[in-house]
Design a protein around this motif. Structure first.
Motif: not given
Length: 463
Positions: A33-42, A263-264, A284-292
């Motif tokens: 399962a790949l986490l979504s790019g949204r960093r709020g509650f899911a 992480s995150r 070694i960093c998990h759930d990183v979002l790089v956007q725009d």
């Protein structure tokens, strides 16, 4: 695969968030399962429905929390703000105070901030600039030889020439291991001084011996550094590595942003430019979002999802004039790189290799790469980049006269290359649209449109 003309590469359009199920299908069903790019509650798909108005609570140890309308905030500026200053000291003071209050926002007001050390970001901090008007720039580096050997337990060094070094500087200590000849790299801060003798913030934990080691110290560091941090956001900042006035420090140790064991993390609308090393590097960093973000004109890699990093999402960025555009390092898995524009890269636009498995690279414009548009590096089966998907990308004008659009090297297995537009406008020469090496297996090619090459497909398997 047809011979009709492919449209010109386009810049990725506005964000369209993929559904969870749709993305999992593209990532090879059942892999993870790949986490979504949204960093709020899911919520999980099978979680019980909530009543209107319900939502997460702030609970100790739970990373999901309410979308608070107001957070603890400090401002830093050149002439005004809660803290006034234009160096890393003012920025670090604000970050530390916010972290001590349990987290919040540091807002950097317009201005140019000159750094002699990294700004270290702990967990729960949001660093928010004012766009291109908030510029963090690295001061020129200086280097000196060590004048005395230092042991692994020491917290001090002695320099042969201390001109240009100050208390508070970030330094990189480099040497050869006296036994193996391998590199020794140590990052520390100078915290006290007596002439050419400096105290360090922490013990060396490695030997710096004059005999065979050739140890040096240089004022080299990432502009923003994260270590063992989680839940950090960096937005709307310009970061300038001042490449022409600084020595090189590669992306395993630094970048405009460098993160280790985190992480995150969210990096959004960051301009990273002119670094003598990497642009953005996370190891070694998990759930990183790089956007725009924009990452350009670096000596090293534009975006460097580093060793062991799981589930990176790299979306809607522009990467220009770097050694490699997006470099999947060792063991990067279940990542997504989509709708990025990658231009004028010196070698490979996108590179995958050592145990980089189950990633999706889709809907990117990869234009004028110096050697190859997308590269699967030459790895033996145990370490190859298996089960990756390269789909719906626009790849144009890759390499010199023998350049390649997509090159699958090594004992790579289970790769799907589908729906890509691979175009060459400079004449066919010896150029190849897709090359599949002799040791690759189970490579799926479907729906690719290729035009203008000496050979559309060079499938070397079985030859």
């Amino acid at each position: 695969m047809t011979g009709r003309a492919a449209p010109s590469p386009r810049v990725p359009g506005p964000e369209r968030a993929p559904s969870r199920r749709r993305f999992l299908g593209a990532s090879l069903a059942g892999s993870a399962a790949l986490l979504s790019g949204r960093r709020g509650f899911a919520m999980a798909d099978d979680a019980p429905a909530q009543s209107p108005g319900d939502g997460p609570r702030a609970i100790s140890g739970d990373h999901s929390e309410p979308d608070w309308k107001e957070r603890y905030t400090l401002t830093v500026g050149a002439r005004g703000g809660d803290l006034v200053g234009t160096t890393e000291k003012a920025l670090q003071a604000a970050v530390d105070q916010v972290a001590a209050r349990g987290g919040g926002t540091v807002r950097i007001l317009p201005g140019t901030y000159r750094l002699r050390n990294a700004v270290y970001l702990p967990s729960g901090v949001r660093l928010l600039g004012s766009g291109a008007e908030s510029v963090l720039i690295k001061e020129p580096s200086v280097r000196a030889r060590l004048a005395a050997s230092a042991d692994w337990y020491d917290r001090e060094i002695t320099l042969a020439d201390a001109r240009g070094f100050r208390v508070g500087d970030g330094v990189c200590l480099r040497a050869k291991n006296p036994n193996t000849g391998g590199p020794v790299v140590i990052k520390r801060t100078l915290v006290a001084r007596d002439g050419n003798r400096f105290q360090l913030d922490r013990a060396l934990r490695d030997n710096l011996w004059l005999e065979k080691g050739e140890p040096t110290a240089a004022t080299l560091f990432p502009l923003l550094s994260l270590e063992d941090a989680s839940g950090v956001t960096i937005e709307d900042l310009a970061l300038d590595g001042n490449r022409g006035a600084n020595e090189n420090l590669d992306g395993n140790y630094a970048g405009c942003i460098f993160a280790q064991d985190c992480s995150r993390l969210t990096f959004r609308r960051v301009l990273a430019r002119n670094n003598n090393g990497d642009g953005l590097s996370w190891q070694i960093c998990h759930d990183v979002l790089v956007q725009d973000c924009v990452s350009e004109d670096h000596a090293g890699l534009g975006l460097h999802p580093g060793s062991g990093s799981q589930r990176p999402i790299i979306r809607g960025n522009a990467v220009r004039r770097c050694e490699i555009g997006i470099f999947f390092c060792w063991g990067v898995r279940f990542g997504l790189a989509e709708r990025n524009t990658i231009e004028d890269i010196r070698t490979a636009g996108v590179s995958l290799g050592h145990r980089d498995t189950d990633n999706v690279v889709r809907d990117n414009a990869i234009v004028r790469s110096g050697r190859v548009g997308v590269l699967f590096r030459d790895e033996r089966r145990e370490f190859a980049a298996h089960r990756n998907r390269i789909e719906n990308n626009r790849i144009a004008d890759s390499g010199p006269a023998d350049g390649i659009g997509i090159d699958v090297q090594g004992q790579t297995e289970g790769v799907a290359i589908t729906g890509n537009e691979i175009r060459e406008s400079r004449g066919p020469a010896s150029r190849i649209g897709i090359r599949v090496g002799t040791s690759a297996k189970d490579v799926t090619l479907a729906g690719n449109r290729i035009e203008g090459f000496g050979r559309d497909l060079a499938d070397q398997r079985g030859t």
